[in-house]
Design an enzyme around this catalytic site. Structure first.
Site, PDB file in Angstrom:
ATOM      1  N   ASP A 160     -25.084  96.109  21.765  1.00 35.16           N
ATOM      2  CA  ASP A 160     -24.047  95.496  22.599  1.00 35.16           C
ATOM      3  C   ASP A 160     -24.615  95.051  23.947  1.00 35.16           C
ATOM      4  O   ASP A 160     -25.585  95.629  24.451  1.00 35.16           O
ATOM      5  CB  ASP A 160     -22.906  96.489  22.847  1.00 35.16           C
ATOM      6  CG  ASP A 160     -22.137  96.826  21.577  1.00 35.16           C
ATOM      7  OD1 ASP A 160     -22.225  96.042  20.607  1.00 35.16           O
ATOM      8  OD2 ASP A 160     -21.462  97.872  21.557  1.00 35.16           O
ATOM      9  N   ASP A 209     -23.883  95.635  26.935  1.00 32.03           N
ATOM     10  CA  ASP A 209     -23.331  96.471  27.994  1.00 32.03           C
ATOM     11  C   ASP A 209     -24.374  97.521  28.366  1.00 32.03           C
ATOM     12  O   ASP A 209     -25.511  97.488  27.891  1.00 32.03           O
ATOM     13  CB  ASP A 209     -22.013  97.130  27.549  1.00 32.03           C
ATOM     14  CG  ASP A 209     -22.178  97.994  26.292  1.00 32.03           C
ATOM     15  OD1 ASP A 209     -23.342  98.279  25.896  1.00 32.03           O
ATOM     16  OD2 ASP A 209     -21.160  98.384  25.700  1.00 32.03           O
ATOM     17  N   GLU A 213     -26.945  98.806  16.555  1.00 32.57           N
ATOM     18  CA  GLU A 213     -26.212  99.858  17.255  1.00 32.57           C
ATOM     19  C   GLU A 213     -24.856 100.077  16.592  1.00 32.57           C
ATOM     20  O   GLU A 213     -24.031  99.161  16.521  1.00 32.57           O
ATOM     21  CB  GLU A 213     -26.011  99.467  18.725  1.00 32.57           C
ATOM     22  CG  GLU A 213     -25.124 100.425  19.500  1.00 32.57           C
ATOM     23  CD  GLU A 213     -24.727  99.905  20.880  1.00 32.57           C
ATOM     24  OE1 GLU A 213     -24.008 100.635  21.601  1.00 32.57           O
ATOM     25  OE2 GLU A 213     -25.132  98.783  21.234  1.00 32.57           O
ATOM     26  N   ASP A 234     -24.611 100.748  27.690  1.00 22.56           N
ATOM     27  CA  ASP A 234     -25.075 101.585  26.578  1.00 22.56           C
ATOM     28  C   ASP A 234     -26.031 100.813  25.677  1.00 22.56           C
ATOM     29  O   ASP A 234     -27.046 101.352  25.213  1.00 22.56           O
ATOM     30  CB  ASP A 234     -23.878 102.087  25.761  1.00 22.56           C
ATOM     31  CG  ASP A 234     -23.135 103.217  26.462  1.00 22.56           C
ATOM     32  OD1 ASP A 234     -23.738 103.838  27.359  1.00 22.56           O
ATOM     33  OD2 ASP A 234     -21.962 103.466  26.123  1.00 22.56           O
TER      34      ASP A 234
END
Length: 652
Positions: free
Chosen positions: A512, A514, A439, A516
């Site tokens: 990540d 998180d 990412e 997203d």
């Protein structure tokens, strides 16, 4: 079928030490999956009683010591003395391999247990096992154990004789409780979630049966033990509704048909949605056949022929029109196909593909008659919805010729589309190579610098890839990120997918920790599941697990991968430590990314598997579909993105 069931009905094909010596030959693995397998062997015996009309309830209990019990209300294991072996039917079933009543079609019309090894293998791999049989006002009990004598383990030996005591005459069936042997299953514990998912599926497949699970290890806020009860009177119809619960369905009540022949039964439920994907879930004697087989082939043939013939007869298709293809009728379709039969032949040891050649014609003939009858009585809105969907799919298929051309171009194109994106590895052995799909450009840059160039390739994603759940094939191919992934892997995709072209043994998604990052993981896994499923089923897809925290003190630097690990590290950290929370992969320099996430010696990877295809289908629909409320509800209940708030609470 015979209604009496005595020990003379039990046939022995061969005796138990081999199971203990090579457990993998019988249960696949001595890990969690293998331990649950010996539970399924006992549950399957109860299911076979239900499937053949002798019972309607199964109760499973997990105990604090990791033992588990299964109680059914079937006929009960035979307790009389076997005329040849001179021991009770109970002792025979639990101490002899290939002993049981399922080799004789007079005792069971259908059976999930193929080899008769179930109960004996469970006993052989248990520290102790207790059986209770309830028949004619008598409770029969026998205990087994696996003691160590002179340094050798005696597997599944009788500890007691079969004893008797009076019980309520209404009581019937079998109770089995066993403790998986820690000497075999080191540290493994039964999973409430794994068991719950499987018994829900069994309840759908055996409509009207009640199956319960109680976990005596865990209580809720009110002090009640964790428990669940499943009973679906609608059977496969309810199963289809459950899978489609987060999708937009084109008609409320699923199509349902069933037909029987001698010792053979086929059941089929179908419901169409507004999606573009077809989802077929097939079962043989309650065993999932995730790779399909001859029963699926027979279903597809019957389905296509009957619906085309109906379209001609009702003038839905004109003389000048070409027939619909099977894929036109199956677009957006969820189908549950379940057959019950004898003498099952599965291909391979995994029981995932049915091989009986005679089943294709049998299923095709039975479903042809059943579907004809259904269509002649079906509601107009159901027929209209199915044929309107097929018509749109057929027109889109013609346009998709362009997409197929694109696919061929994609498979033969040069690496030009990947210039500046893919940093390939120099090693030529695909079985050694890894592809990291990373990412963001920043993290991708660190990964390129930190990797081992010989076997690790890096493909950074500039933005979020396309959600394949909501797009047609041509739209997927037009997306630059998706085209790059397809090209990098070398397998093609969808109908042109060929696992032999795979350039990397491991495909590692690195995003990540998180919301997203979780979304990107979901998008990529959805794409692989829909269009490259073999990547997952063959064990090539992994999730990289980057750390969330870096702790530095006088003793050096350590990394914590979750809040629980962080708490332990903080408790032992020297005074004056420094703590860094990584908000994303881009904050790590190349050396840190290599040390924590890419180095095979120190990294943590999670392999992506599909143990339950129907649950995977339902979950993908929730996470990637259009039902926003269902998605929010699931994320709020299950997701943990290791937010700063939770860290603050720990740090206090």
């Amino acid at each position: 079928m015979k209604t009496t069931y005595d020990s003379k009905d039990l046939q022995v094909l061969e005796g138990l030490e081999a199971v203990r010596v090579r457990p993998g030959m019988y249960i696949g693995t001595t890990g969690s999956k293998g331990m649950h397998h010996i539970l399924w062997e006992i549950v399957d015996n109860g299911i076979d009683e239900v499937a053949n009309g002798f019972g309607d309830r199964i109760d499973i209990v997990i105990y604090p010591d990791n033992s588990v019990s299964v109680r059914d209300n079937g006929r009960g294991i035979p307790v009389d003395i076997h005329p040849k072996y001179g021991i009770s039917g109970v002792e025979l079933v639990f101490t002899k391999l290939h002993a049981g009543g399922k080799f004789d079609s007079n005792n069971y019309g259908f059976s999930g247990g193929l080899h008769g090894v179930g109960a004996s293998v469970t006993n052989a791999l248990s520290e102790w096992l207790t059986v209770k049989v309830y028949k004619n006002g008598v409770e029969y009990t026998q205990e087994f154990h696996s003691p160590e004598v002179d340094g050798k383990i005696i597997s599944g030996a009788p500890k007691t004789k079969l004893t008797e005591k009076p019980c309520d005459k209404k009581e019937k069936g079998t109770f089995v409780q066993f403790l998986p042997d820690p000497r075999v299953f080191d540290g493994e514990k039964f999973s409430y979630e794994v068991i719950s998912k499987r018994i829900k599926e069994l309840a759908f497949l055996n409509g009207g049966m009640t199956i319960t699970l109680t976990d005596l290890r865990d209580t809720d806020e009110d002090g009640n033990y964790k428990s669940v009860r499943y009973c679906y009177d609608g059977g496969l119809r309810d199963f289809a509704k459950y899978i489609n619960s987060s999708k937009v369905v084109l008609y409320d009540e699923p199509v349902y048909v069933e037909r029987s022949a001698k010792n053979f039964m086929v059941m089929l439920a179908i419901q169409h949605t507004d999606s573009y994907n077809e989802s077929i879930f097939s079962f043989v004697n309650n065993i999932p056949t995730t790779e399909g087989g001859t029963h699926e082939t027979g279903f597809k043939s019957a389905y296509t022929k009957v619906f085309n013939d109906f379209a001609r007869a009702k003038n839905i298709l004109k003389d000048k029109d070409q027939n619909f293809l099977g894929e036109d009728f199956r677009e957006g379709m969820t189908a549950i196909l379940a057959i019950k039969m004898q003498n099952v032949q599965f291909e391979g040891q995994t029981k995932t593909k049915l091989g009986n050649p005679e089943v294709k014609i049998l299923v095709e003939n039975l479903l042809t008659d059943a579907l004809k009858d259904y269509l002649n009585k079906a509601k107009k809105e159901v027929i209209d919805a199915i044929f309107a969907k097929a018509d749109v799919a057929a027109k889109a298929r013609l346009k998709a010729a362009q997409a197929k051309d694109m696919t061929r171009k994609l498979n033969s194109m040069t690496q030009s589309a990947l210039v500046g994106k893919l940093s390939n590895c120099s090693g030529k052995k695909a079985e050694m190579n890894e592809l990291f799909i990373v990412e963001g450009d920043s993290a991708g840059g660190s990964a390129k610098q930190g990797r081992d160039r010989y076997f690790q390739a890096i493909l950074p994603l500039k933005g979020k890839p396309l959600n394949a759940e909501k797009k047609r094939i041509n739209q997927i191919l037009e997306n630059e990120e998706m085209a790059s992934i397809i090209n990098a892997l070398g397998t093609g995709f969808y109908k042109d997918f060929d696992i032999k072209g795979l350039k990397y043994n491991k495909v590692i998604i690195l995003a990540d920790a998180d919301q997203d990052g979780a979304h990107i993981r979901c998008i990529l896994l959805t794409f692989f599941y829909r269009y490259m499923k073999e990547l997952i089923t063959d064990g090539h897809v992994y999730i990289g697990m980057p750390p969330l925290y870096k702790i530095t003190d006088k003793n050096g630097t350590r990394y914590a991968y979750d809040d629980e690990e962080l708490k332990k590290m903080l408790d032992s950290a020297a005074r004056g430590y420094t703590l860094q929370r990584y908000k994303g992969l881009g904050e790590m320099n190349p050396e840190q990314l290599w040390e924590t996430t890419m180095n095979p010696e120190t990294r943590t990877l999670t392999k992506v598997t599909i143990d339950d295809a129907s649950e995977a289908e339902s979950l993908i629909s929730v996470l990637m579909g259009d039902n926003i409320e269902a998605r929010k509800s699931y994320i709020n209940e299950n997701a943990n993105f290791n937010k700063v708030d939770s860290f603050k609470e720990i740090a206090g």
